[in-house]
Design a protein around this motif. Structure first.
Motif, PDB file in Angstrom:
ATOM      1  N   ARG A  11       0.789  -1.345  -0.204  1.00 45.23           N
ATOM      2  CA  ARG A  11      -0.091   0.363   0.297  1.00 45.23           C
ATOM      3  C   ARG A  11       0.785   0.554   0.097  1.00 45.23           C
ATOM      4  NH1 ARG A  11      -1.546   0.733   5.520  1.00 45.23           N
ATOM      5  NH2 ARG A  11      -1.726   3.197   5.252  1.00 45.23           N
ATOM      6  N   PRO A  12       0.796   1.782  -0.727  1.00 46.74           N
ATOM      7  CA  PRO A  12       1.065   3.651  -0.857  1.00 46.74           C
ATOM      8  C   PRO A  12       1.222   4.418   0.317  1.00 46.74           C
ATOM      9  CG  PRO A  12      -0.330   3.276  -3.082  1.00 46.74           C
ATOM     10  CD  PRO A  12      -0.049   2.026  -2.180  1.00 46.74           C
ATOM     11  N   VAL A  13       1.856   4.603   0.956  1.00 47.27           N
ATOM     12  CA  VAL A  13       2.060   5.861   2.656  1.00 47.27           C
ATOM     13  C   VAL A  13       2.725   6.795   1.892  1.00 47.27           C
ATOM     14  CG1 VAL A  13       1.450   3.934   3.810  1.00 47.27           C
ATOM     15  CG2 VAL A  13       3.698   4.797   3.249  1.00 47.27           C
ATOM     16  N   VAL A  14       2.106   8.283   2.803  1.00 42.10           N
ATOM     17  CA  VAL A  14       2.950   9.629   2.714  1.00 42.10           C
ATOM     18  C   VAL A  14       3.111   9.276   3.934  1.00 42.10           C
ATOM     19  CG1 VAL A  14       2.821  11.857   2.716  1.00 42.10           C
ATOM     20  CG2 VAL A  14       1.893  10.657   0.254  1.00 42.10           C
ATOM     21  N   VAL A  15       4.755   9.770   4.656  1.00 42.30           N
ATOM     22  CA  VAL A  15       4.847  10.221   6.426  1.00 42.30           C
ATOM     23  C   VAL A  15       5.352  11.111   6.053  1.00 42.30           C
ATOM     24  CG1 VAL A  15       6.293   9.543   8.333  1.00 42.30           C
ATOM     25  CG2 VAL A  15       4.773   7.525   6.737  1.00 42.30           C
ATOM     26  N   GLU A  16       4.983  12.246   7.372  1.00 36.30           N
ATOM     27  CA  GLU A  16       5.386  13.618   7.139  1.00 36.30           C
ATOM     28  C   GLU A  16       5.975  12.867   8.105  1.00 36.30           C
ATOM     29  OE1 GLU A  16       3.646  17.165   8.660  1.00 36.30           O
ATOM     30  OE2 GLU A  16       2.530  16.979   6.870  1.00 36.30           O
ATOM     31  N   ALA A  17       7.793  13.215   8.367  1.00 38.83           N
ATOM     32  CA  ALA A  17       8.446  12.971   9.289  1.00 38.83           C
ATOM     33  C   ALA A  17       9.956  13.583   9.292  1.00 38.83           C
ATOM     34  CB  ALA A  17       8.303  11.789  10.198  1.00 38.83           C
ATOM     35  N   PRO A  18      10.952  13.947  10.140  1.00 34.26           N
ATOM     36  CA  PRO A  18      12.192  14.575  10.759  1.00 34.26           C
ATOM     37  C   PRO A  18      12.839  13.261   9.055  1.00 34.26           C
ATOM     38  CG  PRO A  18      10.885  14.585  12.355  1.00 34.26           C
ATOM     39  CD  PRO A  18      10.508  13.899  11.775  1.00 34.26           C
ATOM     40  N   ASP A  19      13.777  13.476   8.171  1.00 35.31           N
ATOM     41  CA  ASP A  19      14.600  13.119   7.700  1.00 35.31           C
ATOM     42  C   ASP A  19      15.298  11.227   8.134  1.00 35.31           C
ATOM     43  OD1 ASP A  19      13.407  13.897   5.485  1.00 35.31           O
ATOM     44  OD2 ASP A  19      16.090  15.224   4.838  1.00 35.31           O
ATOM     45  N   ASP A  20      15.051  11.936   9.740  1.00 39.62           N
ATOM     46  CA  ASP A  20      16.345  10.817  10.607  1.00 39.62           C
ATOM     47  C   ASP A  20      15.253  10.227  10.818  1.00 39.62           C
ATOM     48  OD1 ASP A  20      15.721  12.852  11.600  1.00 39.62           O
ATOM     49  OD2 ASP A  20      18.109  13.678  13.344  1.00 39.62           O
ATOM     50  N   LEU A  21      13.458  10.196  11.380  1.00 36.65           N
ATOM     51  CA  LEU A  21      13.153   8.939  12.218  1.00 36.65           C
ATOM     52  C   LEU A  21      12.888   7.921  11.865  1.00 36.65           C
ATOM     53  CD1 LEU A  21      10.543   9.560  14.666  1.00 36.65           C
ATOM     54  CD2 LEU A  21       9.616   9.003  12.139  1.00 36.65           C
ATOM     55  N   PRO A  22      13.923   7.253  12.703  1.00 37.04           N
ATOM     56  CA  PRO A  22      13.572   5.513  12.691  1.00 37.04           C
ATOM     57  C   PRO A  22      11.987   5.177  11.905  1.00 37.04           C
ATOM     58  CG  PRO A  22      14.478   6.305  14.673  1.00 37.04           C
ATOM     59  CD  PRO A  22      14.176   7.147  14.387  1.00 37.04           C
ATOM     60  N   THR A  23      12.619   4.803  10.774  1.00 36.63           N
ATOM     61  CA  THR A  23      11.314   3.611   9.819  1.00 36.63           C
ATOM     62  C   THR A  23      10.636   3.464  10.913  1.00 36.63           C
ATOM     63  OG1 THR A  23      13.027   3.570   7.889  1.00 36.63           O
ATOM     64  CG2 THR A  23      10.890   2.512   8.570  1.00 36.63           C
ATOM     65  N   LEU A  24      11.097   2.290  12.553  1.00 38.90           N
ATOM     66  CA  LEU A  24      10.502   1.994  13.055  1.00 38.90           C
ATOM     67  C   LEU A  24       9.524   2.533  13.719  1.00 38.90           C
ATOM     68  CD1 LEU A  24       9.745  -1.195  14.810  1.00 38.90           C
ATOM     69  CD2 LEU A  24      11.156  -0.083  16.639  1.00 38.90           C
ATOM     70  N   TRP A  25       9.782   3.887  13.321  1.00 44.48           N
ATOM     71  CA  TRP A  25       8.798   5.325  14.523  1.00 44.48           C
ATOM     72  C   TRP A  25       7.411   5.289  13.422  1.00 44.48           C
ATOM     73  CZ3 TRP A  25       8.353   3.018  18.904  1.00 44.48           C
ATOM     74  CH2 TRP A  25       9.581   2.873  19.472  1.00 44.48           C
ATOM     75  N   ALA A  26       8.012   5.033  12.102  1.00 45.44           N
ATOM     76  CA  ALA A  26       7.122   5.776  11.603  1.00 45.44           C
ATOM     77  C   ALA A  26       5.935   4.565  10.925  1.00 45.44           C
ATOM     78  CB  ALA A  26       7.898   6.209   9.812  1.00 45.44           C
ATOM     79  N   LEU A  27       6.719   3.308  11.250  1.00 44.82           N
ATOM     80  CA  LEU A  27       5.460   1.769  11.201  1.00 44.82           C
ATOM     81  C   LEU A  27       4.347   2.507  11.992  1.00 44.82           C
ATOM     82  CD1 LEU A  27       8.164  -0.311   9.845  1.00 44.82           C
ATOM     83  CD2 LEU A  27       6.096   0.561   8.311  1.00 44.82           C
ATOM     84  N   ARG A  28       5.145   1.848  12.981  1.00 41.93           N
ATOM     85  CA  ARG A  28       4.595   1.754  14.224  1.00 41.93           C
ATOM     86  C   ARG A  28       4.003   3.378  14.829  1.00 41.93           C
ATOM     87  NH1 ARG A  28       4.959  -2.352  17.678  1.00 41.93           N
ATOM     88  NH2 ARG A  28       4.757  -1.494  18.958  1.00 41.93           N
ATOM     89  N   ASP A  29       4.023   4.123  14.748  1.00 41.83           N
ATOM     90  CA  ASP A  29       3.286   5.457  16.027  1.00 41.83           C
ATOM     91  C   ASP A  29       2.787   6.162  14.694  1.00 41.83           C
ATOM     92  OD1 ASP A  29       4.903   5.039  18.050  1.00 41.83           O
ATOM     93  OD2 ASP A  29       6.023   6.767  17.699  1.00 41.83           O
ATOM     94  N   LYS A  30       2.935   6.028  13.380  1.00 35.97           N
ATOM     95  CA  LYS A  30       2.467   7.145  12.309  1.00 35.97           C
ATOM     96  C   LYS A  30       1.301   6.384  11.926  1.00 35.97           C
ATOM     97  CE  LYS A  30       5.527  11.139  11.976  1.00 35.97           C
ATOM     98  NZ  LYS A  30       4.193  12.167  12.550  1.00 35.97           N
ATOM     99  N   LEU A  31       1.444   5.538  11.147  1.00 38.74           N
ATOM    100  CA  LEU A  31       1.478   3.895  10.464  1.00 38.74           C
ATOM    101  C   LEU A  31      -0.010   3.303  10.847  1.00 38.74           C
ATOM    102  CD1 LEU A  31       3.519   3.488   7.655  1.00 38.74           C
ATOM    103  CD2 LEU A  31       1.774   5.201   7.769  1.00 38.74           C
TER     104      LEU A  31
END
Length: 154
Positions: A11-31
């Protein structure tokens, strides 16, 4: 804030986050993708193991900027609808999980191993290095060998 576009479990996603945010937190907290677990945050325990373009990676130490335009697969995207991946099926058959916390990462690492080699040796399996504090390594080994058998029939 920068936006990062990538694919998660097809599934295509777009995450608004600082470049250095660990992907784990983008996955868990944002998605809201909670299969990859936080264990150590320093690429040691590998509880977060997922796949990046089909290869195992650890999102706890991979900045979200590095996954832009790429494909991330987590344990949630491994099955084909209601049909379990052979590794997931073998995990159930071999009754691998105890507490279960490390199991998504263990399974994703096993899938990556079986993509590299159809008949893994004990040394290949030992090289996975995912930590299980319950010590179910013997059953992990059995499940990976069983999954290899199941995958031969695919």
């Amino acid at each position: 804030m920068p936006q990062h576009s990538f694919t998660v479990n097809g599934r295509p996603v777009v995450v608004e986050a600082p470049d250095d945010l660990p992907t784990l937190w983008a996955l868990r907290d944002k998605l809201g993708v909670t299969g990859p677990k936080y264990g150590c945050g320093i690429n040691v325990c590998k509880a977060c193991t997922s796949h990046l373009d089909g290869a195992a990676f650890n999102p706890c130490v991979t900045p979200v900027a590095e996954v832009a335009g790429r494909s991330v697969t987590t344990i949630e995207g491994l099955a084909d609808g209601d049909v379990l991946h052979p590794v997931q099926q073998a995990w159930l058959e071999q009754d691998v999980a105890q507490c279960g916390y490390c199991q998504p990462g263990q399974i994703m690492a096993a899938v990556a191993l079986l993509r590299r080699t159809a008949e893994p040796t004990d040394a290949d399996i030992d090289a996975i290095e995912n930590v299980c504090r319950c010590g179910s390594y013997f059953r992990v080994r059995q499940a990976i060998k069983r999954a290899a058998e199941l995958m031969k029939g695919r």
